[in-house]
Design a protein around this motif. Structure first.
Motif, PDB file in Angstrom:
ATOM      1  N   PRO A  45       0.825  -1.196   0.000  1.00 21.40           N
ATOM      2  CA  PRO A  45       0.000   0.000   0.000  1.00 21.40           C
ATOM      3  C   PRO A  45       0.869   1.261   0.000  1.00 21.40           C
ATOM      4  CG  PRO A  45      -0.082  -1.093   2.119  1.00 21.40           C
ATOM      5  CD  PRO A  45       0.674  -1.999   1.212  1.00 21.40           C
ATOM      6  N   HIS A  46       1.952   1.234   0.767  1.00 23.60           N
ATOM      7  CA  HIS A  46       2.939   2.309   0.721  1.00 23.60           C
ATOM      8  C   HIS A  46       4.271   1.680   1.086  1.00 23.60           C
ATOM      9  CE1 HIS A  46       3.078   2.380   5.053  1.00 23.60           C
ATOM     10  NE2 HIS A  46       1.762   2.534   5.109  1.00 23.60           N
ATOM     11  N   LYS A 101       6.926   7.069   2.717  1.00 26.32           N
ATOM     12  CA  LYS A 101       5.855   6.234   2.172  1.00 26.32           C
ATOM     13  C   LYS A 101       5.896   6.149   0.658  1.00 26.32           C
ATOM     14  CE  LYS A 101       2.651   6.106   5.923  1.00 26.32           C
ATOM     15  NZ  LYS A 101       2.764   7.035   7.036  1.00 26.32           N
ATOM     16  N   THR A 102       6.517   7.134   0.012  1.00 27.93           N
ATOM     17  CA  THR A 102       6.633   7.074  -1.448  1.00 27.93           C
ATOM     18  C   THR A 102       8.075   7.018  -1.913  1.00 27.93           C
ATOM     19  OG1 THR A 102       6.446   9.464  -1.458  1.00 27.93           O
ATOM     20  CG2 THR A 102       4.450   8.223  -1.983  1.00 27.93           C
TER      21      THR A 102
END
Lengths: 315, 494
Positions: B38-39, B175-176
């Motif tokens: 998801p991340h 997270k990215t």
């Protein structure tokens, strides 16, 4: 014409408002806590509370609805619960796959259906007509995901002409990108083309029986000339309706084909988001699809009016 | 377009070189995987897919798991443990840099551990850090962790993906854009499609043999099969369709890797719900189940039968399968003794994985043979978490518990199977406070026996780790001691 346009526009806005309410309500009822899904079996209550607060899930439903709708109006679709990136960016990224795929499939289906439908109508009852009707009957009956798997077996695994799936990305060039969309587009186009060809044929046959066609024939036009100059234009109304519906279906209904070809499109995004209870993404994408459908129908209505001036007076 | 021509040129050149007999081995790999992360922050989500991509490749912890499940030094070169077992002094490796060029120091360790145990922490395994009372920086390469009480599993806990070391400089975008210390660094993520990693040229340890690694996400089992057959992916970690494996095995282009996981697949039983609050009923349940039939029918033969909640490849494992051997007559007799001569009705709620859905059908049939009517309902994960895990509204369910060494969940009376045994709880508390390996081993063996004697759940099988790869690839992990796809030692044979 302007009045017709404005009335249609109002209907469009009203539909969108009602749809946003229905979508939000439906997803409110769906059981499942996004925070619990993300943090899993060993999550502690304080951790869950911290995440829920960050996601804005501790607000009441009305406040969340308002935040969602008011954001959407100015183009802010919110932040995905799971991915934590802006929904608008994610959707834009996925549209780069889904939109070209839908256009590609629609182009293919129109390019097949128009000649096939016209050909069948102009040779009614003869061999060509029977062949087209037979093939399209098959095309309507075959599920597209099954046809897709069959194509993968033949063209990807046996012949190695195509990849089994995946998207090359536009940065790899237009050629490779279109190539990776070809099998999915064919799979999507086959049933659509079949339906469209049949509609085209019957609409044409119907208008060929109209008085004005007989008059045209009486004036000395050949059957073919009457078909091309007079019948075809009038037969386009039901065909346009079907094309409009098909485009909407291609945008929203490509989920299964996107899964078979593992394409990073909109359908797959919704699928993942639903299973992860990423409600904000589901809401926004469904809303976007509603928007697309409503706008396409709006454009089709406008197109009717252009094709048939009589419709401009009616609403 | 130029890129395309260039690539074709390179391929032609490679073919030419190969023709001349001086083949240059491939240095890139495409690994298929079913679930997309998801991340990309392993320290704030439970999703195993995050670790599957990043563990050991991009992020490293103070200690780390090896493929056989053992724990070895990671970013900590060595450590001293105080006599009372509460103070760990870690000596960190020198010259380690994060991928953004910043130095790895004791401050990063303190930051990571403090962040994980903070009040507003979003760490999915916060309990791993619960015992820490203080983290002190002694000097840039020494850090001292103080525990409230001795914890024999502390070094093991620090090897989890949830305990990797992150840097304050890059935490806001983790997270990215994950920035770690591993042999690969993050390059690119096309959401819904793939994640690209490239070799970290400044890695402190043995450098990766591959220049580039791509993880491609293919959720549909049929599509996964097609992708491997068409050689669109070079390997598929955690192949979702065991029924296709014999076909790959027979094909000289591929190799099939069958390894062990930490996933105990169990028929979880609601111990507080009548009639399952009766030991005799649970015992009957255990005897009604034919494990091998489930392994053969649901997993196409892949999986190891278990008789307790413990991984068979673990040296402390006790084989207790005989205690709950398949014996429907015995099951019927026990049911009659418990007061259910005509059986009873219950619910069997199944989450999405195929082990549960396929296994559930088989178990329902086996239970019916002894008179128990289990009504099957299929749930999505969020529903399962809500109804079964949190709401405890279920009679039976099937889940694979994939966390390593997680027998301690039986010490949590509020846990969804609601097993409340004070003796077991005391034993687990003692285990945590024990650091002597021999004593720990004995306690773990006792623990396994207690839950098997109490027939807490139906113990089915240990999930197998199933992977397919090109026959020329070497160095892949067959086992999955944690959810990881460690590519640091992977290479193409000539």
């Amino acid at each position: 014409m302007l009045q017709f346009f404005l009335k249609r526009l109002m209907a469009l806005v009203l539909t969108l408002v009602v749809a946003s309410g229905v979508i939000f309500l439906c997803l409110e009822i769906v059981p499942g806590d996004p925070a619990l899904y993300m943090l899993g079996l060993n999550a502690q209550e304080d951790t869950l509370a911290a995440l829920r607060a960050e996601l804005g899930l501790d607000m009441g439903p009305l406040a969340r609805y308002w935040a969602w709708v008011s954001g959407m109006v100015v183009g802010d679709f919110g932040i995905s619960y799971t991915y934590r990136t802006p929904v608008a960016e994610m959707v834009a990224e996925r549209l780069k796959v889904s939109l070209p795929l839908a256009v590609y499939a629609l182009t293919l289906s129109t390019a097949i259906a128009f000649p096939a439908g016209i050909w069948a109508a102009s040779r009614r009852g003869r061999g060509a007509d029977i062949a087209v009707m037979g093939v399209t009957q098959l095309g309507v009956a075959i599920p597209n995901f099954w046809f897709a798997m069959l194509m993968v077996l033949v063209f990807a695994i046996q012949l190695r002409w195509f990849n089994a799936g995946g998207f090359a990305g536009w940065e790899a060039g237009v050629g490779p990108a279109l190539k990776s969309l070809t099998l999915p587009a064919i799979a999507l186009a086959l049933p659509q083309a079949s339906i469209l060809a049949r509609v085209m044929r019957s609409a044409l046959l119907e208008s060929l029986n109209e008085d004005y066609v007989r008059t045209a024939r009486a004036k000395g036009l050949s059957r073919g000339q009457a078909l091309w100059r007079h019948a075809l234009r009038n037969a386009l109304i039901p065909v346009l309706t079907i094309i409009g519906l098909q485009f909407a279906f291609l945008m929203a209904g490509a989920i299964i084909i996107e899964n078979v070809f593992y394409l990073p499109g909109l359908g797959r995004l919704v699928f993942q988001a639903i299973s992860a209870r990423d409600l904000i993404v589901v809401e926004s994408v469904v809303m976007l699809l509603v928007f697309a459908v409503v706008v396409v129908n709006f454009l089709v209505d406008i197109a009717y009016a252009l094709v048939d001036p009589r419709l401009r007076g009616q609403v | 377009m130029f890129a395309g021509w260039y690539k074709k040129g390179a391929l032609a050149a490679a073919a030419l070189v190969a023709g001349m007999g001086m083949a240059e081995a491939k240095t890139d790999i495409i690994v298929g995987m079913q679930l997309e992360p998801p991340h990309l922050d392993p320290t704030s989500a439970a999703a195993g897919a995050i670790d599957s991509v990043l563990y050991s490749n991009v992020f490293e912890g103070l200690t780390r798991f090896m493929s056989d499940g053992s724990v070895v030094p990671g970013l900590a070169e060595s450590w001293d443990i105080s006599g009372d077992g509460t103070v760990y002094t870690f000596k960190l490796r020198a010259g380690v840099k994060f991928h953004d060029g910043t130095d790895f120091t004791a401050d990063d360790v303190k930051f990571s551990l403090d962040r994980a145990r903070a009040e507003d922490s979003q760490n999915a395994q916060k309990a791993l850090f619960a015992g820490i009372t203080d983290v002190a920086v002694i000097d840039p390469l020494t850090v001292q962790v103080t525990l409230g009480a001795p914890n024999g599993a502390f070094l093991f806990n620090m090897a989890w993906g949830d305990a990797v070391i992150v840097a304050p400089e890059s935490i806001d975008t983790i997270k990215t854009n994950p920035v770690g210390t591993g042999a690969f660094q993050f390059a690119n993520w096309v959401q819904g499609d793939r994640i690209d990693l490239v070799k970290n040229p400044a890695y402190w340890g043995t450098p990766a043999k591959l220049e580039r690694a791509t993880f491609k996400f293919i959720s549909d089992p049929t599509a996964a099969f097609a992708a491997v057959m068409a050689e669109d992916v070079h390997a598929f970690a955690g192949f979702p369709a065991p029924e296709n494996l014999p076909q790959f095995d027979a094909d000289p282009r591929f190799q099939v890797l069958v390894g062990s996981t930490e996933g105990e697949t169990i028929l979880s039983t609601n111990n507080k719900m009548p009639p399952f609050d009766n030991l005799m009923v649970r015992k009957a349940l255990a005897h009604a189940i034919d494990r091998q039939a489930i392994i053969d029918g649901a997993m196409f033969g892949y999986g190891t039968p278990i008789g307790t909640h413990f991984a068979p490849h673990n040296p402390d494992y006790v084989d207790l399968t005989a205690q709950s051997a398949y014996d429907p007559e015995q099951a019927k007799k026990l049911l009659a003794e418990a007061g259910f001569p005509d059986g009873f009705k219950t619910t069997l709620k199944l989450p999405p994985p195929s082990y549960a859905r396929r296994g559930g059908e088989i178990i329902a049939a086996q239970l019916r043979a002894v008179g128990i009517e289990a009504e099957i309902s299929n749930l999505e994960w969020p529903q399962w978490l809500e109804q079964v895990f949190r709401g405890k509204d279920y009679g039976l369910t099937i889940v694979s518990h994939t966390e390593p060494a997680d027998i301690n969940i039986y010490a949590r009376p509020e846990y969804y199977f609601q097993y409340d045994n004070p003796a077991f709880q005391t034993l687990m508390a003692d285990l945590t406070n024990t650091t002597d390996p021999a004593a720990r081993s004995a306690m773990l063996k006792t623990a396994q026996t207690i839950i098997a004697d109490d027939y807490v759940n139906g113990y089915l099988f240990q999930l197998a780790a199933l992977s397919v790869a090109n026959a020329k690839i070497d160095g892949l992990w067959a086992n999955a001691p944690t959810q990881a796809t460690d590519l640091t030692a992977v290479y193409w044979k000539d």
